[in-house]
Design a protein around this motif. Sequence first.
Motif, PDB file in Angstrom:
ATOM      1  N   CYS A 101       0.908  -1.285   0.053  1.00  0.00           N
ATOM      2  CA  CYS A 101       0.007  -0.055  -0.006  1.00  0.00           C
ATOM      3  C   CYS A 101       0.808   1.116  -0.077  1.00  0.00           C
ATOM      4  O   CYS A 101       2.083   1.246   0.132  1.00  0.00           O
ATOM      5  N   PHE A 102       0.349   2.434  -0.012  1.00  0.00           N
ATOM      6  CA  PHE A 102       1.184   3.603  -0.054  1.00  0.00           C
ATOM      7  C   PHE A 102       1.069   4.079   1.498  1.00  0.00           C
ATOM      8  O   PHE A 102       0.296   4.196   2.144  1.00  0.00           O
ATOM      9  N   SER A 103       2.432   4.358   1.896  1.00  0.00           N
ATOM     10  CA  SER A 103       2.640   4.973   3.101  1.00  0.00           C
ATOM     11  C   SER A 103       3.278   5.834   3.152  1.00  0.00           C
ATOM     12  O   SER A 103       4.441   6.363   2.365  1.00  0.00           O
ATOM     13  N   GLN A 104       2.987   7.217   3.612  1.00  0.00           N
ATOM     14  CA  GLN A 104       3.637   8.494   3.559  1.00  0.00           C
ATOM     15  C   GLN A 104       4.960   8.555   4.335  1.00  0.00           C
ATOM     16  O   GLN A 104       5.936   9.124   3.754  1.00  0.00           O
ATOM     17  N   PRO A 105       4.986   7.838   5.527  1.00  0.00           N
ATOM     18  CA  PRO A 105       6.278   7.838   6.353  1.00  0.00           C
ATOM     19  C   PRO A 105       7.429   7.113   5.540  1.00  0.00           C
ATOM     20  O   PRO A 105       8.606   7.438   5.343  1.00  0.00           O
ATOM     21  N   VAL A 106       6.875   5.912   4.686  1.00  0.00           N
ATOM     22  CA  VAL A 106       7.973   5.272   3.809  1.00  0.00           C
ATOM     23  C   VAL A 106       8.447   6.077   2.633  1.00  0.00           C
ATOM     24  O   VAL A 106       9.644   6.177   2.333  1.00  0.00           O
ATOM     25  N   LEU A 107       7.436   6.895   2.057  1.00  0.00           N
ATOM     26  CA  LEU A 107       7.827   7.621   0.837  1.00  0.00           C
ATOM     27  C   LEU A 107       8.891   8.673   1.253  1.00  0.00           C
ATOM     28  O   LEU A 107       9.833   8.990   0.845  1.00  0.00           O
TER      29      LEU A 107
ATOM     30  N   GLU B  60      -5.486   6.239  -6.657  1.00  0.00           N
ATOM     31  CA  GLU B  60      -4.279   6.132  -5.904  1.00  0.00           C
ATOM     32  C   GLU B  60      -2.961   5.755  -6.673  1.00  0.00           C
ATOM     33  O   GLU B  60      -1.842   6.459  -6.150  1.00  0.00           O
ATOM     34  N   ILE B  61      -3.019   5.138  -7.730  1.00  0.00           N
ATOM     35  CA  ILE B  61      -1.725   5.528  -8.743  1.00  0.00           C
ATOM     36  C   ILE B  61      -1.566   6.930  -9.109  1.00  0.00           C
ATOM     37  O   ILE B  61      -0.198   7.181  -8.815  1.00  0.00           O
ATOM     38  N   PHE B  62      -2.639   7.895  -9.271  1.00  0.00           N
ATOM     39  CA  PHE B  62      -2.278   9.244  -9.826  1.00  0.00           C
ATOM     40  C   PHE B  62      -1.417   9.934  -8.485  1.00  0.00           C
ATOM     41  O   PHE B  62      -0.704  10.633  -8.661  1.00  0.00           O
TER      42      PHE B  62
ATOM     43  N   LEU C 107       0.409  -2.552  -9.087  1.00  0.00           N
ATOM     44  CA  LEU C 107      -0.922  -2.881  -8.905  1.00  0.00           C
ATOM     45  C   LEU C 107      -0.831  -4.162  -8.085  1.00  0.00           C
ATOM     46  O   LEU C 107      -0.412  -5.313  -8.431  1.00  0.00           O
ATOM     47  N   PHE C 108      -1.828  -4.168  -7.112  1.00  0.00           N
ATOM     48  CA  PHE C 108      -1.734  -5.106  -6.270  1.00  0.00           C
ATOM     49  C   PHE C 108      -3.153  -5.233  -5.637  1.00  0.00           C
ATOM     50  O   PHE C 108      -3.568  -4.326  -4.949  1.00  0.00           O
TER      51      PHE C 108
ATOM     52  N   TYR D  17      11.051   4.254  -4.517  1.00  0.00           N
ATOM     53  CA  TYR D  17       9.628   3.570  -3.758  1.00  0.00           C
ATOM     54  C   TYR D  17       8.529   3.102  -4.637  1.00  0.00           C
ATOM     55  O   TYR D  17       8.163   4.153  -5.466  1.00  0.00           O
ATOM     56  N   ILE D  18       8.097   1.918  -4.592  1.00  0.00           N
ATOM     57  CA  ILE D  18       7.183   1.390  -5.338  1.00  0.00           C
ATOM     58  C   ILE D  18       6.045   1.039  -4.532  1.00  0.00           C
ATOM     59  O   ILE D  18       5.937  -0.166  -3.856  1.00  0.00           O
ATOM     60  N   PRO D  19       5.053   1.968  -4.470  1.00  0.00           N
ATOM     61  CA  PRO D  19       3.716   1.591  -3.326  1.00  0.00           C
ATOM     62  C   PRO D  19       2.663   0.872  -3.978  1.00  0.00           C
ATOM     63  O   PRO D  19       2.440   0.644  -5.318  1.00  0.00           O
TER      64      PRO D  19
END
Length: 203
Positions: free
Chosen positions: A83-89, A108-110, A122-123, A99-101
């Motif tokens: 998933c997308f994680s702001q802290p990881v980004l 979400e992709i955009f 895509l997951f 970073y490949i979320p």
Amino acid sequence: MVPVFYHADYAICENVLKACYAGGVRMFEFTNRGEAAYDNFVKMQALAKAQMPDMQIGVGSVVRGADAKRFIEAGAAFIVGPCFSQPVLEVCKQMNIPYIPGCGTVTEIFNAQEAGCEVTKLFPGDVYGPNMVKDLMAPMPWSKVMVTGGVAPEKENLEKWFKAGALCVGMGSKLFPKEVLVAQDWTYVTNKCKECFEIINNL
């Protein structure tokens, strides 16, 4: 094609990495899915540095910034998440690591692209299907999508994803069947990797 793998036994991890490298793999995702993940990654990274200088090992299943920082400091070439994680980004940006979320909708992709993620995952791919990629590429043809989940080392499966517009695919259990790991049939893994690249290159 990026293999996606985790095992608690380092000996198996080492043999899988070597088998994939012999099969032409140069990007390998080792997932953060167990207590041995960090220690095994450190050992695999050292092995690659000594024997496979052009192998890039990244870490997947990363959802927390602290984990991203720890693995990057240990040599991770890229970070992947479900998933997308702001802290990881933020950690990846600070340390200049891709970073490949994981994303599941066009929005979400955009949003991940706008945040600076060049490639999105895509997951789970088998839930969304190749038409998701195809329909995304029409209004957003610049998108670079890595599909993970349900990807198989078979011509029909790979054709659907790449013809839909996928940049690359992540492949896990279907590349490393349980019975193959039990039998320690590393030649099977090498040959499957070679087959995948032959199919992809022909596409």
